[in-house]
Motif scaffolding. Sequence first.
Motif, PDB file in Angstrom:
ATOM      1  N   HIS A  86       0.825  -1.217   0.000  1.00 53.62           N
ATOM      2  CA  HIS A  86       0.000   0.000   0.000  1.00 53.62           C
ATOM      3  C   HIS A  86       0.852   1.257   0.000  1.00 53.62           C
ATOM      4  CE1 HIS A  86       1.051  -0.553   4.244  1.00 53.62           C
ATOM      5  NE2 HIS A  86       0.923   0.754   4.349  1.00 53.62           N
TER       6      HIS A  86
ATOM      7  N   HIS B 227       0.650   5.782   1.052  1.00 50.21           N
ATOM      8  CA  HIS B 227       0.109   6.681   2.084  1.00 50.21           C
ATOM      9  C   HIS B 227      -0.316   8.033   1.510  1.00 50.21           C
ATOM     10  CE1 HIS B 227       3.074   3.838   3.550  1.00 50.21           C
ATOM     11  NE2 HIS B 227       2.251   3.661   4.553  1.00 50.21           N
TER      12      HIS B 227
ATOM     13  N   HIS C 243       4.910   0.236   0.546  1.00 50.69           N
ATOM     14  CA  HIS C 243       5.521  -0.843   1.324  1.00 50.69           C
ATOM     15  C   HIS C 243       4.474  -1.852   1.781  1.00 50.69           C
ATOM     16  CE1 HIS C 243       5.123   1.256   5.566  1.00 50.69           C
ATOM     17  NE2 HIS C 243       3.970   1.130   4.952  1.00 50.69           N
TER      18      HIS C 243
ATOM     19  N   TYR D 153       1.272  10.521  10.762  1.00 49.85           N
ATOM     20  CA  TYR D 153       1.132  10.858   9.342  1.00 49.85           C
ATOM     21  C   TYR D 153       0.785  12.343   9.193  1.00 49.85           C
ATOM     22  CZ  TYR D 153       0.459   5.803   8.907  1.00 49.85           C
ATOM     23  OH  TYR D 153       0.609   4.448   8.964  1.00 49.85           O
TER      24      TYR D 153
END
Length: 191
Positions: free
Chosen positions: A89, A91, A140, A157
Amino acid sequence: MNRQIVAGKMGRFVEKMNDLLLLRPDEEQILDHASIFLGKLVEEDDWLPESCTIPHPEHYQQYLLYRDPEERFSVVSFVWGPGQKTPVHDHTVWGLIGMLRGGEIEQRFDIMDGKVIPGDTHELKPGDVGRVSPTIGDVHQVANASQDEVSISVHIYGADIGRVSRHVYTEKGETKTFISGYTNTKLPDLY
Ligand code: FE
């Protein structure tokens, strides 16, 4: 979401993030400084509320610990049952992974011409901090390093990550959009 108490180690971490972001740093400066703050936060494993450490028998859990009122950042505990892992996936925003308990194996990937190319693999141990972002490598797959113990990492995040539209990359080479949400609907008090 409820109003929460944010004090103690997590309170200090949030304060340091606020002070940092007031200086309008670029992404590299955010990653450099916030990784030091996060490293400090995960150095000691005595502050994460019990309610945010509970694994699920089938899949990993993501508990929202803190969301900046301006949504400049969010902090999440990831709880891995034995052998559990994420799909491959991305981000779409900067992120840091601080290992609190147990261990994680992280494999990096590159996306080239729609193909998913495996990159380096490394293990995170308690106190270690890993980085992701669209600038430095954003794709990753993360797995619990243990087949019989729970592992926990604390992530920060550069957005309210549970609401960000991002991507998973399947083994068949498909790209799918997903929004992760959070496991908890009630924010924990943090002392
Ligand atoms: Fe990730």
